[in-house]
Design a protein around this motif. Structure first.
Motif, mmCIF file in Angstrom:
data_model
loop_
_atom_site.group_PDB
_atom_site.id
_atom_site.type_symbol
_atom_site.label_atom_id
_atom_site.label_comp_id
_atom_site.label_asym_id
_atom_site.label_seq_id
_atom_site.Cartn_x
_atom_site.Cartn_y
_atom_site.Cartn_z
ATOM 1 N N ASP A 101 0.834 -1.204 0.000
ATOM 2 C CA ASP A 101 0.000 0.000 0.000
ATOM 3 C C ASP A 101 0.870 1.255 0.000
ATOM 4 O OD1 ASP A 101 -2.603 1.248 0.081
ATOM 5 O OD2 ASP A 101 -2.164 1.791 2.146
ATOM 6 N N LEU A 102 1.942 1.235 0.778
ATOM 7 C CA LEU A 102 2.860 2.373 0.785
ATOM 8 C C LEU A 102 3.507 2.556 -0.581
ATOM 9 C CD1 LEU A 102 4.486 1.731 4.275
ATOM 10 C CD2 LEU A 102 2.978 3.649 3.674
ATOM 11 N N TRP A 103 3.870 1.449 -1.216
ATOM 12 C CA TRP A 103 4.458 1.504 -2.553
ATOM 13 C C TRP A 103 3.475 2.136 -3.542
ATOM 14 C CZ3 TRP A 103 2.864 -1.229 -6.994
ATOM 15 C CH2 TRP A 103 3.725 -1.112 -8.094
ATOM 16 N N LYS A 104 2.217 1.728 -3.470
ATOM 17 C CA LYS A 104 1.197 2.294 -4.362
ATOM 18 C C LYS A 104 1.025 3.784 -4.136
ATOM 19 C CE LYS A 104 -2.701 0.102 -4.653
ATOM 20 N NZ LYS A 104 -3.908 -0.656 -4.207
ATOM 21 N N ARG A 105 1.167 4.213 -2.886
ATOM 22 C CA ARG A 105 1.000 5.631 -2.563
ATOM 23 C C ARG A 105 2.279 6.435 -2.800
ATOM 24 N NH1 ARG A 105 -3.538 6.456 1.072
ATOM 25 N NH2 ARG A 105 -4.544 4.470 1.544
ATOM 26 N N GLY A 106 3.392 5.747 -3.076
ATOM 27 C CA GLY A 106 4.655 6.444 -3.298
ATOM 28 C C GLY A 106 5.282 6.970 -2.027
ATOM 29 N N ILE A 107 4.992 6.332 -0.899
ATOM 30 C CA ILE A 107 5.546 6.772 0.384
ATOM 31 C C ILE A 107 6.756 5.902 0.731
ATOM 32 C CG2 ILE A 107 5.100 7.124 2.840
ATOM 33 C CD1 ILE A 107 2.114 7.351 2.144
ATOM 34 N N PRO A 108 7.950 6.471 0.844
ATOM 35 C CA PRO A 108 9.124 5.682 1.235
ATOM 36 C C PRO A 108 8.933 5.102 2.633
ATOM 37 C CG PRO A 108 9.784 7.811 0.359
ATOM 38 C CD PRO A 108 8.310 7.881 0.593
ATOM 39 N N TYR A 109 9.414 3.882 2.810
ATOM 40 C CA TYR A 109 9.280 3.243 4.119
ATOM 41 C C TYR A 109 10.582 2.557 4.504
ATOM 42 C CZ TYR A 109 8.671 -1.133 1.474
ATOM 43 O OH TYR A 109 8.847 -2.199 0.628
ATOM 44 N N ALA A 110 10.758 2.404 5.810
ATOM 45 C CA ALA A 110 11.908 1.662 6.336
ATOM 46 C C ALA A 110 11.396 0.482 7.142
ATOM 47 C CB ALA A 110 12.772 2.547 7.220
#
Length: 208
Positions: A101-110
């Motif tokens: 979901d973060l990938w779809k929203r373009g939000i970088p995550y750790a």
């Protein structure tokens, strides 16, 4: 062609100088039933009450996304590879759904491993003394993280889900530290070792 399980290049960030304005970072101690959530100065949780796994996944994903949908970065606790039980597969699936979901929203995550969280909070990868009985080690260890959050950041997590929330707050602080925004002083040796466990997945923005 890429798939969900392709490994996105990960970048380890070690506290860059002159980081500018503090970004909006949200931390998740993700789980299938209760996920601890943290932002600067606050904690919360998502409690999925559905009896079956699929609706529980949906409740978790919907609830967590209300916290992170406007975030600049998201921090998620990674797997404890020492644990391999009946819930491990479901937990891994939950974490990957959040990552997707973060990938779809373009939000970088750790994704931060639990040992790095422990190190940043207590200075030890495994902080619970061996003298503590095995059946009490989990609670004692969680209590140590909670105490560190209270003493260092002045934030006392309370209630049934206090440990989930305090875990999330340490993840938040470590993630922000890696981006150059230190919330409170941490011994340098602790920070240096903990920061090695922060792997940022920097993805192109798609849509929010």
């Amino acid at each position: 062609m890429t798939t969900l399980f392709d490994l996105t290049p990960a970048v380890s960030v070690l506290a860059p100088a002159g980081a500018g304005a503090r970004p909006l970072v949200i931390a998740l101690d993700a789980a299938t039933i209760v996920t601890g959530i943290a932002g600067v100065g606050w904690t919360d949780y998502v409690h999925a009450k559905a009896k079956n796994l699929h609706p529980r996944f949906a409740q978790q994903l919907e609830g967590c996304s209300t916290f992170y949908r406007h975030a600049d970065y998201v921090v998620i606790e990674g797997a404890a590879f020492s644990k391999n039980n009946n819930g491990a597969d479901a937990l891994a699936a939950m974490r990957w759904m959040i990552r997707q979901d973060l990938w779809k929203r373009g939000i970088p995550y750790a994704v931060i491993n639990p040992q790095s969280r422990n190190m940043y909070a207590t200075g030890e990868l495994r902080p619970v003394p061996t003298s503590v009985p095995k059946n009490k080690r989990y609670t004692v260890g969680k209590g140590m993280i909670r105490d560190a959050v209270h003493e260092r950041y002045g934030l006392l997590t309370e209630g049934t889900h206090r440990y989930d929330e305090s875990d999330a707050y340490i993840l938040l602080a470590l993630g922000l530290h890696s981006l150059g925004h230190v919330l409170a002083e941490v011994p340098q040796a602790w920070a240096e070792q903990a920061l090695r466990g922060v792997k940022w997945h920097n993805l192109p923005v798609v849509a929010r």
